[in-house]
Scaffold this motif. Structure first.
Motif, PDB file in Angstrom:
ATOM      1  N   LEU A 247       0.798  -1.002  -0.153  1.00 55.38           N
ATOM      2  CA  LEU A 247      -0.178  -0.180   0.129  1.00 55.38           C
ATOM      3  C   LEU A 247       0.971   1.336   0.050  1.00 55.38           C
ATOM      4  O   LEU A 247       1.567   1.649   0.898  1.00 55.38           O
ATOM      5  CB  LEU A 247      -0.862  -0.009   1.318  1.00 55.38           C
ATOM      6  CG  LEU A 247      -1.832   1.288   1.528  1.00 55.38           C
ATOM      7  CD1 LEU A 247      -2.602   1.774   0.025  1.00 55.38           C
ATOM      8  CD2 LEU A 247      -2.651   0.945   2.677  1.00 55.38           C
ATOM      9  N   GLY A 250      -0.768   7.643   0.001  1.00 48.56           N
ATOM     10  CA  GLY A 250      -2.283   7.841   0.465  1.00 48.56           C
ATOM     11  C   GLY A 250      -1.970   8.378   1.906  1.00 48.56           C
ATOM     12  O   GLY A 250      -1.104   8.437   2.708  1.00 48.56           O
ATOM     13  N   VAL A 253      -7.470   8.109   5.460  1.00 52.52           N
ATOM     14  CA  VAL A 253      -8.878   7.401   5.176  1.00 52.52           C
ATOM     15  C   VAL A 253      -8.599   6.420   4.241  1.00 52.52           C
ATOM     16  O   VAL A 253      -9.337   5.295   4.426  1.00 52.52           O
ATOM     17  CB  VAL A 253      -9.475   8.940   4.450  1.00 52.52           C
ATOM     18  CG1 VAL A 253     -10.737   8.218   3.714  1.00 52.52           C
ATOM     19  CG2 VAL A 253      -9.856   9.906   5.350  1.00 52.52           C
ATOM     20  N   ARG A 254      -7.699   6.663   3.129  1.00 55.17           N
ATOM     21  CA  ARG A 254      -7.498   5.316   2.385  1.00 55.17           C
ATOM     22  C   ARG A 254      -6.882   4.258   3.080  1.00 55.17           C
ATOM     23  O   ARG A 254      -7.338   3.003   2.878  1.00 55.17           O
ATOM     24  CB  ARG A 254      -6.669   5.666   1.300  1.00 55.17           C
ATOM     25  CG  ARG A 254      -6.279   4.476   0.239  1.00 55.17           C
ATOM     26  CD  ARG A 254      -5.300   4.775  -0.644  1.00 55.17           C
ATOM     27  NE  ARG A 254      -5.317   6.156  -1.672  1.00 55.17           N
ATOM     28  CZ  ARG A 254      -4.309   6.635  -2.152  1.00 55.17           C
ATOM     29  NH1 ARG A 254      -3.074   6.001  -2.297  1.00 55.17           N
ATOM     30  NH2 ARG A 254      -4.140   7.942  -2.845  1.00 55.17           N
ATOM     31  N   ALA A 257      -9.762   2.371   4.738  1.00 57.69           N
ATOM     32  CA  ALA A 257     -10.844   1.759   3.680  1.00 57.69           C
ATOM     33  C   ALA A 257     -10.021   0.473   3.357  1.00 57.69           C
ATOM     34  O   ALA A 257     -10.752  -0.560   3.080  1.00 57.69           O
ATOM     35  CB  ALA A 257     -10.924   2.788   2.778  1.00 57.69           C
ATOM     36  N   VAL A 258      -8.694   0.608   3.054  1.00 58.67           N
ATOM     37  CA  VAL A 258      -8.040  -0.790   2.662  1.00 58.67           C
ATOM     38  C   VAL A 258      -8.031  -1.830   3.720  1.00 58.67           C
ATOM     39  O   VAL A 258      -8.211  -3.017   3.321  1.00 58.67           O
ATOM     40  CB  VAL A 258      -6.584  -0.359   2.006  1.00 58.67           C
ATOM     41  CG1 VAL A 258      -5.678  -1.629   2.181  1.00 58.67           C
ATOM     42  CG2 VAL A 258      -6.432   0.480   0.905  1.00 58.67           C
ATOM     43  N   SER A 261     -11.531  -3.233   3.880  1.00 58.79           N
ATOM     44  CA  SER A 261     -11.729  -4.089   2.594  1.00 58.79           C
ATOM     45  C   SER A 261     -10.886  -5.502   2.527  1.00 58.79           C
ATOM     46  O   SER A 261     -11.410  -6.297   1.757  1.00 58.79           O
ATOM     47  CB  SER A 261     -11.596  -3.158   1.194  1.00 58.79           C
ATOM     48  OG  SER A 261     -12.535  -1.929   1.439  1.00 58.79           O
ATOM     49  N   HIS A 267      -9.763  -5.090  -1.545  1.00 57.44           N
ATOM     50  CA  HIS A 267      -8.887  -4.056  -1.347  1.00 57.44           C
ATOM     51  C   HIS A 267      -7.874  -3.712  -2.689  1.00 57.44           C
ATOM     52  O   HIS A 267      -7.335  -2.816  -2.624  1.00 57.44           O
ATOM     53  CB  HIS A 267      -7.987  -3.825  -0.078  1.00 57.44           C
ATOM     54  CG  HIS A 267      -7.100  -5.348  -0.155  1.00 57.44           C
ATOM     55  ND1 HIS A 267      -7.312  -6.669   0.005  1.00 57.44           N
ATOM     56  CD2 HIS A 267      -5.617  -5.583  -0.408  1.00 57.44           C
ATOM     57  CE1 HIS A 267      -6.324  -7.278  -0.585  1.00 57.44           C
ATOM     58  NE2 HIS A 267      -5.437  -6.744  -0.420  1.00 57.44           N
ATOM     59  N   PHE A 270      -8.045  -0.437  -4.913  1.00 56.17           N
ATOM     60  CA  PHE A 270      -7.751   0.942  -4.400  1.00 56.17           C
ATOM     61  C   PHE A 270      -6.401   1.348  -4.869  1.00 56.17           C
ATOM     62  O   PHE A 270      -5.486   0.562  -5.103  1.00 56.17           O
ATOM     63  CB  PHE A 270      -7.599   0.881  -2.853  1.00 56.17           C
ATOM     64  CG  PHE A 270      -8.964   0.835  -2.084  1.00 56.17           C
ATOM     65  CD1 PHE A 270      -9.556   2.003  -1.639  1.00 56.17           C
ATOM     66  CD2 PHE A 270      -9.575  -0.398  -1.777  1.00 56.17           C
ATOM     67  CE1 PHE A 270     -10.851   2.003  -1.078  1.00 56.17           C
ATOM     68  CE2 PHE A 270     -10.856  -0.151  -1.064  1.00 56.17           C
ATOM     69  CZ  PHE A 270     -11.288   0.684  -0.701  1.00 56.17           C
ATOM     70  N   THR A 271      -6.537   2.847  -5.335  1.00 53.26           N
ATOM     71  CA  THR A 271      -5.385   3.339  -5.826  1.00 53.26           C
ATOM     72  C   THR A 271      -4.138   2.999  -4.384  1.00 53.26           C
ATOM     73  O   THR A 271      -4.524   3.516  -3.411  1.00 53.26           O
ATOM     74  CB  THR A 271      -5.564   5.001  -5.786  1.00 53.26           C
ATOM     75  OG1 THR A 271      -6.458   5.101  -6.825  1.00 53.26           O
ATOM     76  CG2 THR A 271      -4.235   5.818  -6.384  1.00 53.26           C
ATOM     77  N   GLY A 272      -3.139   2.880  -5.241  1.00 50.72           N
ATOM     78  CA  GLY A 272      -1.800   2.797  -4.323  1.00 50.72           C
ATOM     79  C   GLY A 272      -1.645   1.414  -3.973  1.00 50.72           C
ATOM     80  O   GLY A 272      -0.581   0.891  -3.433  1.00 50.72           O
TER      81      GLY A 272
END
Length: 326
Positions: A247, A250, A253-254, A257-258, A261, A267, A270-272
């Motif tokens: 990961l 970011g 918050v990201r 979320a990861v 998920s 997950h 997700f970006t990143g």
């Protein structure tokens, strides 16, 4: 999540101990895995194995090193049944790979990710009772070498090598004395959010080097850790490769979320979040992060992880996700 050395018991090996075979298996049990879960299940597991026609020889492991030593002495014809956490199972796997014996992991810890991924469920008694239905497979052993600690000379594992936020979560979770079972990792992760702010990593895999700030880097063999975190849901343990999941960048918050998920394996969108396959991975960071495999701290970065294809034999259920089962 962890085995800690216990006072050595009276020797388990009697002078007339029978030769260990598939029908007279070595039954390893950890007195401390899962707060003693394996030890409490031992009488019923033993009875279930006997009902299935086996005559187990029980060994109470004083430590992971003691468990590995007992497996090595069992010889190549043995069936080794490991009743404990993923750390005990990983230690047994590393020893089994050297002897050529057959391994059956039974869930007796907190997370039990290996038994889940092998289609053996979370009930050790039910898993033992169904032993006749399992198939033998050749699987990969991952091998990690660290700068110091137990893996300084190399350490085998089946699950996931973790460093970064998930490693901090493991360490903090191991210190929680409440009996939370698989929720221990979640509790550790919540604590880790207030302790870890990321690190600058250098990761080389597949001949390419990536540098940057990341929250976590995990190197997956069978794809799951932390009591159900599907960090690499498509990982197979018989494909001769490892998956490197990071990961990168970011904010908080990201990250949250990861983490949420990841329990569903959702997950990766997700970006990143980057996933790469490799047979050899080297990893370092700008400060000495701990390295964890199968829930056990084994050393400090830098670390090198390699895969040994088809290195060991295991018994697994027909719905083993790590082996392509639905």
């Amino acid at each position: 999540m962890t085995d800690t050395p216990q006072p050595r018991r009276a020797p388990q090996r009697a002078a007339a101990e029978p030769a260990l075979t598939r029908n007279t298996p070595l039954l390893l049990v950890s007195p401390v895995s899962g707060g003693g879960r394996g030890l409490r299940a031992l009488p019923a597991v033993h009875a279930a194995l006997e009902a299935a026609g086996l005559s187990p020889v029980v060994h109470h492991s004083a430590s992971l090193a003691d468990a590995a030593d007992r497996v090595r002495r069992a010889g190549p014809d043995a069936l080794v049944i490991a009743l404990g956490g993923d750390g005990l199972i990983g230690a047994a796997a590393g020893a089994v790979a050297k002897t050529g014996a057959l391994l059956l992991p039974l869930p007796g810890g907190r997370g039990n990710d290996t038994s889940r991924r092998f289609g053996l469920g979370l009930d050790p008694v039910a898993a033992a009772a169904a032993v006749a239905t399992y198939r033998e497979h050749r699987i990969d052993l991952a091998w990690v070498t660290t700068a110091d600690g137990p893996a300084a000379g190399g350490r085998g594992f089946l699950g996931v090598c973790a460093t970064g936020l998930d490693g901090v979560a493991n360490e903090l979770g191991n210190g929680i004395r409440l009996k939370l079972g698989p929720l221990t990792y979640i509790a550790g992760a919540l604590l880790a959010l207030f302790r870890f702010t990321g690190a600058n990593y250098t990761v080389t895999s597949g001949g390419a080097t990536r540098r940057g700030r990341a929250w976590l880097v995990a190197i997956s063999n069978h794809g799951q850790y932390g009591g159900g975190v599907r960090i690499s849901p498509d990982s197979r343990i018989d494909d001769g490769t490892l998956e490197v999941v990071g990961l990168w960048g970011g904010g908080f918050v990201r990250l949250a979320a990861v983490l949420i998920s990841a329990f569903r394996g959702a997950h990766l969108r997700f970006t990143g979040v980057r996933v790469e396959s490799a047979r050899t991975v080297t990893i370092d960071a700008d400060h000495p992060l701990g390295v964890f495999v199968d829930g056990e701290r084994v050393g400090t970065l830098p670390a090198t992880v390699t895969v040994r294809p088809g290195a060991l034999r295991v018994l697994a259920g027909p719905r083993a996700e790590a082996l392509g089962g639905a």
